[in-house]
Write a protein that holds these residues in place. Structure first.
Motif, PDB file in Angstrom:
ATOM      1  N   PHE A   1       0.859  -1.181   0.000  1.00  0.00           N
ATOM      2  CA  PHE A   1       0.000   0.000   0.000  1.00  0.00           C
ATOM      3  C   PHE A   1       0.898   1.235   0.000  1.00  0.00           C
ATOM      4  CE2 PHE A   1      -2.474  -3.384   1.770  1.00  0.00           C
ATOM      5  CZ  PHE A   1      -3.774  -3.162   1.354  1.00  0.00           C
ATOM      6  N   ALA A   2       0.523   2.229  -0.773  1.00  0.00           N
ATOM      7  CA  ALA A   2       1.309   3.459  -0.853  1.00  0.00           C
ATOM      8  C   ALA A   2       0.782   4.486   0.138  1.00  0.00           C
ATOM      9  CB  ALA A   2       1.259   4.033  -2.267  1.00  0.00           C
ATOM     10  N   CYS A   3       1.660   5.424   0.511  1.00  0.00           N
ATOM     11  CA  CYS A   3       1.240   6.520   1.375  1.00  0.00           C
ATOM     12  C   CYS A   3       0.237   7.409   0.637  1.00  0.00           C
ATOM     13  CB  CYS A   3       2.447   7.355   1.805  1.00  0.00           C
ATOM     14  SG  CYS A   3       3.350   8.137   0.440  1.00  0.00           S
TER      15      CYS A   3
ATOM     16  N   PRO B   1      -2.966   0.691  -3.955  1.00  0.00           N
ATOM     17  CA  PRO B   1      -4.016   1.132  -3.024  1.00  0.00           C
ATOM     18  C   PRO B   1      -3.408   1.958  -1.901  1.00  0.00           C
ATOM     19  CG  PRO B   1      -3.581  -1.226  -2.801  1.00  0.00           C
ATOM     20  CD  PRO B   1      -2.864  -0.772  -4.035  1.00  0.00           C
ATOM     21  N   CYS B   2      -4.216   2.857  -1.348  1.00  0.00           N
ATOM     22  CA  CYS B   2      -3.713   3.800  -0.351  1.00  0.00           C
ATOM     23  C   CYS B   2      -3.733   3.184   1.046  1.00  0.00           C
ATOM     24  CB  CYS B   2      -4.541   5.075  -0.378  1.00  0.00           C
ATOM     25  SG  CYS B   2      -3.944   6.343   0.762  1.00  0.00           S
ATOM     26  N   ALA B   3      -2.656   3.406   1.792  1.00  0.00           N
ATOM     27  CA  ALA B   3      -2.526   2.835   3.131  1.00  0.00           C
ATOM     28  C   ALA B   3      -3.530   3.418   4.118  1.00  0.00           C
ATOM     29  CB  ALA B   3      -1.104   3.052   3.658  1.00  0.00           C
ATOM     30  N   SER B   4      -4.067   4.596   3.830  1.00  0.00           N
ATOM     31  CA  SER B   4      -5.048   5.194   4.744  1.00  0.00           C
ATOM     32  C   SER B   4      -6.438   4.587   4.579  1.00  0.00           C
ATOM     33  CB  SER B   4      -5.119   6.714   4.529  1.00  0.00           C
ATOM     34  OG  SER B   4      -5.574   7.013   3.222  1.00  0.00           O
ATOM     35  N   SER B   5      -6.623   3.739   3.543  1.00  0.00           N
ATOM     36  CA  SER B   5      -7.948   3.191   3.249  1.00  0.00           C
ATOM     37  C   SER B   5      -8.187   1.851   3.929  1.00  0.00           C
ATOM     38  CB  SER B   5      -8.117   3.023   1.730  1.00  0.00           C
ATOM     39  OG  SER B   5      -7.222   2.028   1.227  1.00  0.00           O
ATOM     40  N   ILE B   6      -7.196   1.314   4.633  1.00  0.00           N
ATOM     41  CA  ILE B   6      -7.336   0.007   5.263  1.00  0.00           C
ATOM     42  C   ILE B   6      -7.045   0.111   6.753  1.00  0.00           C
ATOM     43  CG2 ILE B   6      -4.945  -0.589   4.655  1.00  0.00           C
ATOM     44  CD1 ILE B   6      -5.826  -3.511   4.557  1.00  0.00           C
ATOM     45  N   GLN B   7      -7.893  -0.524   7.550  1.00  0.00           N
ATOM     46  CA  GLN B   7      -7.678  -0.596   8.991  1.00  0.00           C
ATOM     47  C   GLN B   7      -7.508  -2.063   9.360  1.00  0.00           C
ATOM     48  OE1 GLN B   7     -10.215   1.756  11.562  1.00  0.00           O
ATOM     49  NE2 GLN B   7     -10.106   0.233  13.194  1.00  0.00           N
ATOM     50  N   PRO B   8      -6.271  -2.478   9.620  1.00  0.00           N
ATOM     51  CA  PRO B   8      -6.028  -3.893   9.912  1.00  0.00           C
ATOM     52  C   PRO B   8      -6.703  -4.339  11.208  1.00  0.00           C
ATOM     53  CG  PRO B   8      -3.976  -2.732   9.377  1.00  0.00           C
ATOM     54  CD  PRO B   8      -5.028  -1.692   9.591  1.00  0.00           C
ATOM     55  N   ASP B   9      -7.069  -5.614  11.246  1.00  0.00           N
ATOM     56  CA  ASP B   9      -7.522  -6.247  12.477  1.00  0.00           C
ATOM     57  C   ASP B   9      -6.278  -6.825  13.139  1.00  0.00           C
ATOM     58  OD1 ASP B   9      -8.888  -7.482  14.501  1.00  0.00           O
ATOM     59  OD2 ASP B   9      -9.608  -9.159  13.260  1.00  0.00           O
ATOM     60  N   PHE B  10      -5.625  -6.014  13.956  1.00  0.00           N
ATOM     61  CA  PHE B  10      -4.319  -6.383  14.491  1.00  0.00           C
ATOM     62  C   PHE B  10      -4.404  -7.619  15.387  1.00  0.00           C
ATOM     63  CE2 PHE B  10      -3.835  -1.753  13.777  1.00  0.00           C
ATOM     64  CZ  PHE B  10      -2.747  -1.789  12.913  1.00  0.00           C
ATOM     65  N   LYS B  11      -3.481  -8.557  15.150  1.00  0.00           N
ATOM     66  CA  LYS B  11      -3.369  -9.767  15.954  1.00  0.00           C
ATOM     67  C   LYS B  11      -1.914  -9.976  16.328  1.00  0.00           C
ATOM     68  CE  LYS B  11      -7.262 -12.131  13.703  1.00  0.00           C
ATOM     69  NZ  LYS B  11      -7.596 -11.018  12.797  1.00  0.00           N
ATOM     70  N   GLU B  12      -1.700 -10.643  17.440  1.00  0.00           N
ATOM     71  CA  GLU B  12      -0.337 -10.949  17.860  1.00  0.00           C
ATOM     72  C   GLU B  12       0.382 -11.722  16.762  1.00  0.00           C
ATOM     73  OE1 GLU B  12      -0.166 -12.850  21.666  1.00  0.00           O
ATOM     74  OE2 GLU B  12      -1.462 -11.356  22.632  1.00  0.00           O
ATOM     75  N   GLY B  13       1.604 -11.291  16.473  1.00  0.00           N
ATOM     76  CA  GLY B  13       2.400 -11.943  15.444  1.00  0.00           C
ATOM     77  C   GLY B  13       2.302 -11.297  14.073  1.00  0.00           C
ATOM     78  N   ASP B  14       1.337 -10.390  13.884  1.00  0.00           N
ATOM     79  CA  ASP B  14       1.237  -9.688  12.600  1.00  0.00           C
ATOM     80  C   ASP B  14       2.528  -8.931  12.319  1.00  0.00           C
ATOM     81  OD1 ASP B  14      -1.321 -10.583  12.263  1.00  0.00           O
ATOM     82  OD2 ASP B  14      -2.298  -8.668  12.682  1.00  0.00           O
ATOM     83  N   THR B  15       3.011  -9.015  11.080  1.00  0.00           N
ATOM     84  CA  THR B  15       4.245  -8.334  10.691  1.00  0.00           C
ATOM     85  C   THR B  15       3.985  -7.494   9.450  1.00  0.00           C
ATOM     86  OG1 THR B  15       5.628 -10.108  11.589  1.00  0.00           O
ATOM     87  CG2 THR B  15       6.660  -8.624  10.005  1.00  0.00           C
ATOM     88  N   PHE B  16       4.470  -6.270   9.488  1.00  0.00           N
ATOM     89  CA  PHE B  16       4.328  -5.347   8.367  1.00  0.00           C
ATOM     90  C   PHE B  16       5.718  -4.889   7.942  1.00  0.00           C
ATOM     91  CE2 PHE B  16       0.789  -5.104  11.249  1.00  0.00           C
ATOM     92  CZ  PHE B  16      -0.327  -5.203  10.430  1.00  0.00           C
ATOM     93  N   LYS B  17       5.914  -4.760   6.651  1.00  0.00           N
ATOM     94  CA  LYS B  17       7.192  -4.290   6.135  1.00  0.00           C
ATOM     95  C   LYS B  17       6.993  -2.928   5.474  1.00  0.00           C
ATOM     96  CE  LYS B  17       9.062  -8.934   5.470  1.00  0.00           C
ATOM     97  NZ  LYS B  17       9.628  -9.909   4.509  1.00  0.00           N
ATOM     98  N   MET B  18       7.855  -2.010   5.813  1.00  0.00           N
ATOM     99  CA  MET B  18       7.704  -0.629   5.349  1.00  0.00           C
ATOM    100  C   MET B  18       9.002  -0.160   4.706  1.00  0.00           C
ATOM    101  SD  MET B  18       6.756   2.650   7.738  1.00  0.00           S
ATOM    102  CE  MET B  18       6.868   4.333   7.140  1.00  0.00           C
ATOM    103  N   VAL B  19       8.878   0.513   3.580  1.00  0.00           N
ATOM    104  CA  VAL B  19      10.022   1.163   2.935  1.00  0.00           C
ATOM    105  C   VAL B  19       9.730   2.652   2.929  1.00  0.00           C
ATOM    106  CG1 VAL B  19      11.401   1.407   0.843  1.00  0.00           C
ATOM    107  CG2 VAL B  19      10.542  -0.843   1.505  1.00  0.00           C
TER     108      VAL B  19
END
Length: 216
Positions: free
Chosen positions: A90-92, A104-122
């Motif tokens: 997702f782009a800024c 798709p825009c990163a502001s348009s999604i709200q993750p259902d955060f769970k333990e162990g979820d990993t996100f990679k950001m550049v």
């Protein structure tokens, strides 16, 4: 180039971030208390010397997660970023990079955060900082956003290659600085992370980043 002491712009003695609250309609900030997630973030390639452990609201958009991450590292350049969730990039908001602005825009999604979820950001697609973000715990408690622990003062926006050398070897860093006709005083090499001072500006920095990225 001017680098900053925590909270103060050295040559002008102004706040590091203004932290003015947004007046734009529709912006939802997380100031106050909420059910929280514990998040560990690390700037990769820096030999475990740049990381944050934070308590954040669980009602964040994917872009908000990125803003808090950047706020915790005292970023202020507002460079384009891409953040990946479940293998989907997702782009800024208002991304200017032609290679990524159709994502798709990163502001348009709200993750259902769970333990162990990993996100990679550049972050900063021209001189990229790679940041890994992991949800370590979901808490049924209410508290304010904060940095609990961390290491490393700040990311050096626009000077990633210099910071690479800095975390490899001070001697290599000094040689690289000299080769580029710069001085050690141009960089915050004597600054240490102060968690108390960082938390004083964390929420304001988050709001400032959100305003800039999502503003018209």
């Amino acid at each position: 180039m001017v680098f900053y002491k925590m909270g103060v712009l050295e040559d002008e003695k102004k706040p590091y971030f203004k932290g003015e609250k947004s007046t734009k309609n529709g912006y939802m900030y997380s100031r106050g208390k909420s059910i929280m997630i514990k998040v560990y973030t690390e700037v990769l390639e820096f030999n475990n010397l740049m990381y944050r452990y934070m308590s954040l609201p669980n009602s964040l958009s994917l872009a908000d997660l990125a803003y808090y991450t950047l706020a915790s590292y005292l970023s202020e350049e507002y460079a384009d970023f891409v953040i990946e969730s479940n293998g989907i990039p997702f782009a800024c908001p208002n991304c200017e990079d032609e290679q990524f602005n159709k994502l798709p825009c990163a502001s348009s999604i709200q993750p259902d955060f769970k333990e162990g979820d990993t996100f990679k950001m550049v972050y900063d697609l021209e001189e990229p900082f790679e940041i890994e973000i992991q949800v370590e715990k979901v808490d049924d408690i209410e508290e304010e956003s904060s940095v609990i622990n961390g290491r490393g003062f700040a990311i050096w926006d626009g000077f990633k290659e210099f910071q690479d050398y800095y975390y490899q070897s001070m001697e290599l860093f000094k040689e690289y600085v000299k080769a580029n006709d710069m001085n050690l005083s141009d960089f915050p090499v004597d600054e240490d992370l102060d968690i108390i001072e960082l938390n004083k500006v964390l929420e304001d920095n988050f709001e400032e980043l959100k305003d800039v990225y999502e503003g018209e």
